[in-house]
Structure formats: structure tokens, C-alpha cells
Design a protein around this motif. Structure first.
Motif, PDB file in Angstrom:
ATOM      1  N   LYS A 184      36.116  26.312  75.436  1.00  0.00           N
ATOM      2  CA  LYS A 184      35.732  26.894  76.723  1.00  0.00           C
ATOM      3  C   LYS A 184      34.614  27.917  76.577  1.00  0.00           C
ATOM      4  CE  LYS A 184      40.434  26.289  78.520  1.00  0.00           C
ATOM      5  NZ  LYS A 184      41.649  26.980  79.038  1.00  0.00           N
ATOM      6  N   LYS A 185      34.319  28.284  75.323  1.00  0.00           N
ATOM      7  CA  LYS A 185      33.279  29.282  75.079  1.00  0.00           C
ATOM      8  C   LYS A 185      31.929  28.597  74.933  1.00  0.00           C
ATOM      9  CE  LYS A 185      36.587  32.230  72.641  1.00  0.00           C
ATOM     10  NZ  LYS A 185      36.930  32.869  71.346  1.00  0.00           N
ATOM     11  N   SER A 186      30.979  29.006  75.739  1.00  0.00           N
ATOM     12  CA  SER A 186      29.678  28.331  75.765  1.00  0.00           C
ATOM     13  C   SER A 186      28.665  28.931  74.801  1.00  0.00           C
ATOM     14  CB  SER A 186      29.112  28.352  77.189  1.00  0.00           C
ATOM     15  OG  SER A 186      29.947  27.621  78.061  1.00  0.00           O
ATOM     16  N   LYS A 187      29.122  29.755  73.857  1.00  0.00           N
ATOM     17  CA  LYS A 187      28.177  30.330  72.892  1.00  0.00           C
ATOM     18  C   LYS A 187      27.694  29.278  71.894  1.00  0.00           C
ATOM     19  CE  LYS A 187      31.536  32.076  69.489  1.00  0.00           C
ATOM     20  NZ  LYS A 187      31.954  33.276  68.720  1.00  0.00           N
ATOM     21  N   ARG A 190      26.810  22.912  71.688  1.00  0.00           N
ATOM     22  CA  ARG A 190      27.493  21.732  72.226  1.00  0.00           C
ATOM     23  C   ARG A 190      28.341  22.109  73.433  1.00  0.00           C
ATOM     24  NH1 ARG A 190      28.718  16.600  70.745  1.00  0.00           N
ATOM     25  NH2 ARG A 190      27.684  16.849  68.729  1.00  0.00           N
ATOM     26  N   ASN A 191      29.060  23.215  73.339  1.00  0.00           N
ATOM     27  CA  ASN A 191      29.888  23.656  74.461  1.00  0.00           C
ATOM     28  C   ASN A 191      29.037  24.059  75.662  1.00  0.00           C
ATOM     29  OD1 ASN A 191      32.051  23.222  72.836  1.00  0.00           O
ATOM     30  ND2 ASN A 191      32.579  25.376  72.531  1.00  0.00           N
ATOM     31  N   TYR A 192      27.847  24.596  75.396  1.00  0.00           N
ATOM     32  CA  TYR A 192      26.953  24.978  76.493  1.00  0.00           C
ATOM     33  C   TYR A 192      26.551  23.747  77.308  1.00  0.00           C
ATOM     34  CZ  TYR A 192      22.893  26.767  79.000  1.00  0.00           C
ATOM     35  OH  TYR A 192      22.000  27.099  79.986  1.00  0.00           O
ATOM     36  N   PHE A 193      26.190  22.682  76.602  1.00  0.00           N
ATOM     37  CA  PHE A 193      25.856  21.446  77.313  1.00  0.00           C
ATOM     38  C   PHE A 193      27.079  20.902  78.045  1.00  0.00           C
ATOM     39  CE2 PHE A 193      22.092  21.199  74.532  1.00  0.00           C
ATOM     40  CZ  PHE A 193      21.146  20.827  75.470  1.00  0.00           C
ATOM     41  N   ARG A 194      28.230  20.918  77.376  1.00  0.00           N
ATOM     42  CA  ARG A 194      29.457  20.361  77.955  1.00  0.00           C
ATOM     43  C   ARG A 194      29.904  21.143  79.190  1.00  0.00           C
ATOM     44  NH1 ARG A 194      33.838  20.561  73.671  1.00  0.00           N
ATOM     45  NH2 ARG A 194      32.566  18.878  72.800  1.00  0.00           N
ATOM     46  N   ASN A 195      29.835  22.464  79.109  1.00  0.00           N
ATOM     47  CA  ASN A 195      30.405  23.299  80.170  1.00  0.00           C
ATOM     48  C   ASN A 195      29.412  23.682  81.263  1.00  0.00           C
ATOM     49  OD1 ASN A 195      32.781  23.314  78.639  1.00  0.00           O
ATOM     50  ND2 ASN A 195      32.209  25.186  77.561  1.00  0.00           N
ATOM     51  N   LYS A 196      28.125  23.761  80.911  1.00  0.00           N
ATOM     52  CA  LYS A 196      27.134  24.280  81.857  1.00  0.00           C
ATOM     53  C   LYS A 196      26.141  23.226  82.360  1.00  0.00           C
ATOM     54  CE  LYS A 196      28.457  28.658  81.385  1.00  0.00           C
ATOM     55  NZ  LYS A 196      29.005  29.457  82.505  1.00  0.00           N
TER      56      LYS A 196
END
Length: 452
Positions: A184-187, A190-196
Motif C-alpha cells: 500500500k506504500k507508494s514509495k 512498482r507500487n506507485y504505478f499500481r496505486n497511483k
């Protein structure tokens, strides 16, 4: 008609002949790996669970490990757990270093426990995220083609399944799974693309994920076509000698798109596009010598010569190898080199024993101390080349004989005590030659085992 997760898994197993394989499942505890674990069990495929605990999320990480072990008991399969220390993740970015650590460990398990394949639970959404990550890093056609469903010993049976389809599968089968709070952390990129980023595209372009998968397929086909065309058109610029490859760079310099041509010629040896640029820069340079520049990929080593790039598989750094030859030995096989030893009395006509065959060494037995031994070149080695009165460093001798770094490291040296008797396939030491005072002769011949 949209296929179910079960059908897509079954098709993958059939197409890739996985049913009778022994599979190591890379298991995180998330919905994806839980689904894959269930599918392997349902289809009676022999597998084991391997779980990495990086200890990055405290109690949550430890609970994931317990969950993985409990699931292995539920399915009555072997369980492997590796706990990594925080210090092991410091050398580079946490995610890339963690990936290297786990795949090195998976490979070690496969080698020690005779697993045929490593299965990961990557899915369609992972593939799309990877596409965007590589796009921001300037990847070419190959990088933008996405993740491979099967490569070497790694298989990804769920790669064509969406995350939503996998969630529906675990819910339909009432399967428990773990949630990784760090997702859940967009730092992380990969998570930034997934979440944002990707959710914004979902709202604006409802079918864009399907189109992206189609585009990746087209890019892959284009890349493979270019590779085949370049390999066929420029095969005359490539020659092979034993396991080594030589590419004539000088002849490529005048070609249009030379950077891309060289990249495709080098790619099977895992060299990047940037390396192809550096190689061309060396051969285009008007300053200094072209020879002796070195380039490395994860699997190969390349050295520039006057006109060519000499490519060889990397030799793993291990303890130096030494092979001994006893007085009664008549032959010894050293990797792909067969050394044959014979003895006879010297004849009155000593010319009988002299030869221009570089693969044959004729030596004065009285000057030798058994056991003889074979070893590789070492820094500081020297000998007295046949016909010379003074000693010469082997490094200088190799330069004079135009032997590049790769070939030098592959040369076998026949030694008596601390003395080098013969550089295999090249020249003997003058101190061990036969002359009119020789009573007994020892002859050593070498040939590669694939020669007729």
C-alpha cells in the motif's frame, strides 16, 4: 469467451509439459501464490514451498512465514524457509537486492534437491506494471515485451490471469491468504504505478490493459523478427572457435544502424545495448590501441582485438585447478583437452624428435621431475622460450604472439616443479628441449576431445 484461472493454468501445464516435473513454488503468502499453490495441489503436481523472510515488517513477516509453513502441512509438501538479515539487503535498492537473494537461494535448492522448475505467481497486472517501469528506464523492444511466461527453469503459469481473476478464484475456493502492508506504500516505483498511475488509466480507458498486453505481444514479435534478420544477414561477420565467438567489428563500422546490429549480435551473450555502444566507441577511437579492452555481462567476458571482439563464457572464480601427471601415466583428460604422454629412447638422428607441430612437445626426460602438473597462467609467470637465451614473462610472450586475455586465461601450462615446461599448443621452454646428449625422450601431445 474469457477463460477461467483453472483453464489457463491447465493449458499452461499442458503446453509446457509441467505435469511430471518436480516444482519449487516461490511462495509469499499473498493471494497469487496461494492460488498457484492450490492449483498445483489440485492437479497432483509434485511441488514444495519455499518462503523468504526478509524481516522487514517485524511480526507481520514472521506471521507470513508461519502461514507458509502451515500451508505446506495442509498440502503435505516439503517446506523451505530462508531468513535474511537486514545487512544482506543494504548493498543496493531493497527490492532488487531481495530479488537477487531469493533467486540465488531458489537456484541452490533446485541444485541440491533436484527440482526441475521454479514456479512464481506473477500475473497479468504484474506484467503491465513491469512494462511501465521498463518504459521509464529507457528499455528497448525486448524489455518492453514484458515478462516471459517460461524462461530457463522459471515458469509463471498465471501470467495471463488478471489480479481480479485470481482474487475471485481464492474467494470461490475459500482460501486464506496474507496481505502485505508494504504494497500500500507508494514509495516503491512498482507500487506507485499500481496505486497511483494505473487506476487513472482504468477510469479514462477501460480496455487499456487488454490493449497493453496485445502491444507487448506485437513488440515481442517485432524484436524476434529483427533478431532473426540480423543474425541471418550478418552471420558472415561472426566466427566460432571451440566455445568462443569472434565478431568482426571493423567490418560492421561502415554499416547503417551499426549500434543496433551489434546489439542484436551481442544479445545472446547477455550484453546490453550500452555495451554495444562502448564497443563501437573503442573501435572508432583514433587514440591508443584497440586491443585489450574488456567488457562483461552476467554470463560472458569480451575482449577487443585488432579487428574483432572475442567473446567467451565467464570462468567462475574458484580455487586454481591443478592436474598431476605421474611417471606411469599415459594420458590425462583436462576438461576438453586430452594430453597423451609417450616415452622412448633417443635415436642417433635427433631431428626425428623435432617438430613444428605446436600441439606436440618433445622433451628431454632427464630434465623433468615427476609428477608433472598442468595449471593455468598466473601473474608473474616466466619461462625461456625455445630458441632464446633469456627468460621472458608469459604476459609479454602472449602479447607478442597476439594472444588476447580470454585465450591467455584458457591456456594450460605443463610444469615440472616450479618450472614451466610447455605452454600447451604454443612453445616449450628451451631448457627442456632434446639435443645430442638426450638419452630418453618424453613426448606430450594435446588435442580437443571433439576432434576426429
Amino acid at each position: 469467451m474469457k477463460q477461467t484461472v483453472e483453464k489457463q493454468f491447465q493449458d499452461f501445464v499442458t503446453e509446457n509439459n509441467c505435469a511430471d516435473k518436480k516444482i519449487l513454488l516461490a511462495f509469499s503468502g499473498g493471494s497469487d501464490s496461494v492460488a498457484l499453490c492450490s492449483l498445483l495441489h489440485i492437479h497432483n503436481i509434485k511441488f514444495a514451498i519455499a518462503h523468504c523472510n526478509y524481516q522487514l515488517r517485524g511480526d507481520e513477516s514472521n506471521t507470513d512465514a508461519i502461514f507458509a509453513k502451515d500451508l505446506s502441512k495442509k498440502y503435505s509438501v516439503d517446506f523451505y524457509l530462508k531468513t535474511f538479515d537486514e545487512d544482506q539487503l543494504k548493498d543496493s535498492s531493497i527490492q532488487s537486492n531481495a530479488r537477487k537473494l531469493r533467486y540465488d537461494w531458489f537456484t541452490e535448492i533446485c541444485r541440491n534437491e533436484d527440482f526441475d522448475l521454479i514456479a512464481t505467481a506473477h500475473h497479468l497486472d504484474d506484467n503491465i506494471e513491469t512494462f511501465f517501469l521498463r518504459l521509464t528506464r529507457g528499455a528497448g523492444l525486448k524489455g518492453l515485451s514484458g515478462i516471459s511466461a517460461s524462461k530457463n527453469k522459471i515458469i509463471r503459469p498465471l501470467l495471463n490471469c488478471s489480479k481480479q481473476e485470481i482474487i475471485e478464484y481464492v474467494q470461490r475456493n475459500d482460501l486464506d491468504y496474507r496481505e502485505d502492508s508494504s504494497n500500500k506504500k507508494s514509495k516503491y516505483n512498482r507500487n506507485y504505478f499500481r496505486n497511483k498511475v494505473l487506476p487513472l488509466l482504468d477510469k479514462r480507458f477501460p480496455n487499456w490493459r487488454k490493449r497493453s498486453v496485445e502491444n507487448m505481444s506485437h513488440l515481442k514479435e517485432s524484436d524476434e523478427l529483427l533478431y532473426d534478420l540480423v543474425s541471418e544477414k550478418y552471420e558472415g561477420h561472426v566466427r566460432k572457435k571451440s566455445d568462443d565467438v569472434f565478431i568482426n567489428i571493423k567490418d560492421l563500422i561502415g554499416e547503417s544502424h551499426r549500434e543496433m546490429i551489434l546489439y542484436y549480435l551481442l544479445r545472446e551473450f547477455n550484453f546490453s545495448y550500452n555495451v554495444s555502444l562502448e564497443v563501437l566507441k573503442v573501435f572508432l577511437s583514433t587514440e591508443g590501441t584497440v586491443s585489450g579492452k574488456q567488457f562483461y555481462s552476467k554470463t560472458h567476458h569480451a575482449v577487443s582485438t585488432e579487428k574483432e571482439l572475442h567473446i567467451s563464457e565467464l570462468i567462475q572464480e574458484e580455487a586454481p585447478e591443478t592436474f598431476f601427471i605421474g611417471e606411469a601415466d599415459r594420458s590425462i583428460l583436462v576438461h576438453d583437452q586430452l594430453f597423451i604422454i609417450s616415452k622412448e629412447n633417443a635415436s642417433e638422428n635427433i631431428k626425428h624428435f623435432k617438430s613444428n607441430d605446436k600441439n606436440r612437445a618433445v622433451l628431454d626426460s632427464a630434465e623433468l621431475n615427476f609428477p608433472l602438473h598442468l595449471r593455468r597462467w598466473r601473474k608473474g609467470d616466466r619461462f625461456k622460450p625455445l630458441g632464446m637465451n633469456n627468460f621472458k614473462k608469459l604476459s609479454d610472450f602472449f602479447i607478442d604472439e597476439k594472444v588476447d586475455l580470454i585465450e591467455k586465461r584458457k591456456k594450460w601450462l605443463l610444469c615440472s616443479g616450479d618450472d614451466i615446461i610447455w605452454i600447451s599448443g604454443m612453445r616449450i621452454d628451451d631448457r627442456f628441449k632434446v639435443d645430442n646428449n638426450t638419452d630418453r625422450v618424453i613426448e606430450v601431445c594435446v588435442r580437443t576431445i571433439d576432434e576426429n
